[in-house]
Scaffold this active site. Structure first.
Site, mmCIF file in Angstrom:
data_model
loop_
_atom_site.group_PDB
_atom_site.id
_atom_site.type_symbol
_atom_site.label_atom_id
_atom_site.label_comp_id
_atom_site.label_asym_id
_atom_site.label_seq_id
_atom_site.Cartn_x
_atom_site.Cartn_y
_atom_site.Cartn_z
ATOM 1 C CB THR A 1 -0.889 -0.088 0.921
ATOM 2 O OG1 THR A 1 -2.135 -1.006 0.592
ATOM 3 C CG2 THR A 1 -1.528 1.632 1.388
ATOM 4 C CG ASN B 1 -7.100 -6.519 -5.719
ATOM 5 O OD1 ASN B 1 -6.509 -5.881 -6.761
ATOM 6 N ND2 ASN B 1 -8.023 -6.272 -4.158
ATOM 7 C CD GLN C 1 -2.337 -10.466 -4.938
ATOM 8 O OE1 GLN C 1 -2.006 -12.014 -4.431
ATOM 9 N NE2 GLN C 1 -3.458 -10.385 -3.403
ATOM 10 C CB SER D 1 3.272 -6.236 -1.157
ATOM 11 O OG SER D 1 3.189 -6.933 0.256
ATOM 12 C CB THR E 1 14.914 3.766 11.569
ATOM 13 O OG1 THR E 1 15.203 4.553 12.914
ATOM 14 C CG2 THR E 1 15.865 2.357 11.867
ATOM 15 C CB CYS F 1 -7.441 -3.601 1.498
ATOM 16 S SG CYS F 1 -5.747 -3.637 1.148
#
Length: 382
Positions: free
Chosen positions: A70, A149, A178, A198, A236, A322
Site C-alpha cells: 500500500t 487482486n 499479486q 509486497s 529507520t 483491505c
C-alpha cells in the site's frame, strides 16, 4: 484448516522466519548509525537491495524498501503526480485497481488533478489501445496493475509499456503485488518506470514492501525527517524484515515456474468443479493468474458462504482483505458490467504451495454442501 486466502497473505517460509529471527538477534543497531554495528546493519540492507536487482535484472540503486504494498503504491502515484505536476495534471488508471491505487487517485482528484479511469471488458481486461487513446500532452502518469487482486485477470503490461515509451513522456507504474513470484515480471524490457511489490504476498514477512524506480526519476516523498532510502522514504529501516523479504523473493523466484505449473493445474480442476454447480457463476477470463479463482452466488451474501466454508474447515475470502469488511458490491465486478446482485455475491479462492488435488476436491465438496444448505434460504439472506 485449509487456507485458501493466499491473496490476502501467505504463510512465510521456515527459512524466512529463521532469517528474520537471526537478524533481529544479531543486527539490532540502527542502519543509519556511523559505528560498526550500524554499518553492518546498513550493509545487510544494501545486500538485500542487490538481491532485488538481481532477481528483476535491474540496476542495484533502483529499489526502495517501504512498509508494504500500500505504501509503495501511494509513494509511486502521489510521488510522481506531485513531483511532476509542472508537466501536467492528467493521470490515467483503470476502474479495477486495488484500493491503495484507486483511492489514491481519488485523493489526487480532490487536489485538482484530472484522472481518466479506463473501463474494462466483461472478462476484466483493459486494452493497450485504450491507454494510448487516453494519453494527452498533459499526462504525467499511467498506473495499471499486472494481476487483479480480486479476479486474477492479467493485464497487457508489456504492450502498454512499449506503446507508452514510443508515444508519450508519461511515467508508467505497475502494481505487481499479486504477480511477483507467480508470473514473470520483466521491468526494464516492459518499459516499467515504477513497480510495487509486497513481501507477505510471496511468503515473506508483513510490514515490508518494495518499489522499483527507474534511474533519473525523482519522487515527492510521503514521509520527511531523514535521508533514508535515497531521501524518498524517511524513517529507520526494518532491517530484519528487509533481509527476510529478500530471502523470500529469492526463494519464490527460484520456484516460480514449478509453482505456476502446479497451481495452474489445481486451478483448472477447481474451475471444472465450480462450473458444475449451477448456482455459482465464475468471474473473469483469460489471461489470468494461476492462483486466483473468483465466483459469485447471485442473491447470496458472500460472507454467509465464507462462514459456511469455515465451518467445514476451509478459509476463503470475499474480496481483497483491505476491502473485506466493506458491504458494498464489488467495484471490480460492477466495472465488468455485472449486476449489483451478482457483484454483491463474490467469493475469492486463492491457492498456495501447500495445496493438493485432494484439497481441491475437499473444497469443491464443501461448496456443494454450502449451496445445498443455502439454496432454500436465498431470498432471506440477500
Amino acid at each position: 484448516m485449509l487456507y485458501f486466502d493466499h491473496c490476502a497473505s501467505t504463510p512465510p517460509y521456515d527459512e524466512v522466519i529463521q532469517t528474520m529471527t537471526e537478524v533481529m538477534r544479531a543486527h539490532y543497531a540502527n542502519p543509519s548509525s556511523l559505528h560498526r554495528a550500524g554499518t553492518s546493519a546498513g550493509h545487510l540492507i544494501e545486500r538485500s537491495r542487490a538481491v532485488l536487482a538481481e532477481q528483476f535484472r535491474t540496476k542495484k540503486g533502483s529499489w526502495l524498501f517501504t512498509g508494504g504494498g500500500t505504501e509503495s503504491n501511494n509513494l509511486a502515484v502521489k510521488g510522481i503526480a506531485k513531483q511532476y505536476a509542472g508537466r501536467g495534471k492528467h493521470l490515467i488508471t483503470t476502474r479495477i485497481e486495488h484500493a491503495s491505487v484507486y483511492e489514491t487517485f481519488g485523493q489526487l482528484e480532490e487536489e485538482g488533478f484530472r484522472v481518466t479511469y479506463l473501463p474494462v471488458s466483461d472478462t476484466g481486461h483493459v486494452r493497450a489501445e485504450q491507454v494510448l487513446e487516453a494519453v494527452t500532452d498533459e499526462t504525467v502518469l499511467v498506473s495499471v496493475m499486472h494481476v487483479n487482486n480480486e479476479i486474477g485477470t492479467v493485464q497487457p503490461i508489456a504492450e502498454i509499456g512499449r506503446m507508452l515509451k514510443k508515444r508519450s513522456r508519461a511515467f508508467f507504474h505497475v502494481d505487481a503485488v499479486q504477480s511477483i513470484g507467480k508470473l514473470p515480471v520483466s521491468v526494464e524490457e516492459w518499459g516499467i518506470d515504477l513497480l510495487s511489490g509486497s513481501a507477505h504476498k510471496l511468503r515473506g514477512p508483513k510490514g515490508v514492501g518494495f518499489l522499483y524506480i527507474r534511474d533519473g526519476i525523482t519522487l515527492y516523498p510521503l514521509f520527511t525527517g531523514g535521508s533514508q532510502e535515497e531521501g524518498f522514504r524517511a524513517g529507520t529501516q526494518n532491517v530484519p524484515g528487509i533481509v527476510a523479504s529478500a530471502k523470500a523473493l529469492r526463494m519464490a523466484s527460484e520456484s516460480m515456474e514449478a509453482r505456476g505449473r502446479k497451481l495452474g493445474a489445481l486451478k483448472r480442476m477447481l474451475l471444472t468443479e465450480i462450473a458444475e454447480i449451477p448456482e455459482l457463476k465464475l468471474n473473469g477470463g483469460e489471461p489470468s493468474a494461476p492462483h486466483i479463482v473468483h465466483f459469485s452466488y447471485p442473491g447470496m451474501k458472500p460472507e454467509v458462504i465464507v462462514h459456511m466454508l469455515e465451518e467445514q474447515g476451509i478459509l476463503a475470502s470475499t474480496k481483497s482483505a483491505c476491502s473485506s469488511k466493506d458491504q458494498k458490491p464489488s467495484r471490480v465486478l460492477l466495472a465488468m458490467g455485472a449486476s449489483r446482485e451478482h457483484a454483491a455475491g463474490g467469493v475469492r479462492i486463492s491457492l498456495g504451495d501447500e495445496h493438493t488435488e485432494r484439497d481441491i476436491a475437499r473444497l469443491a465438496e464443501a461448496l456443494r454442501i454450502a449451496v445445498r444448505q443455502l439454496k432454500p434460504l436465498e431470498r432471506g439472506l440477500t
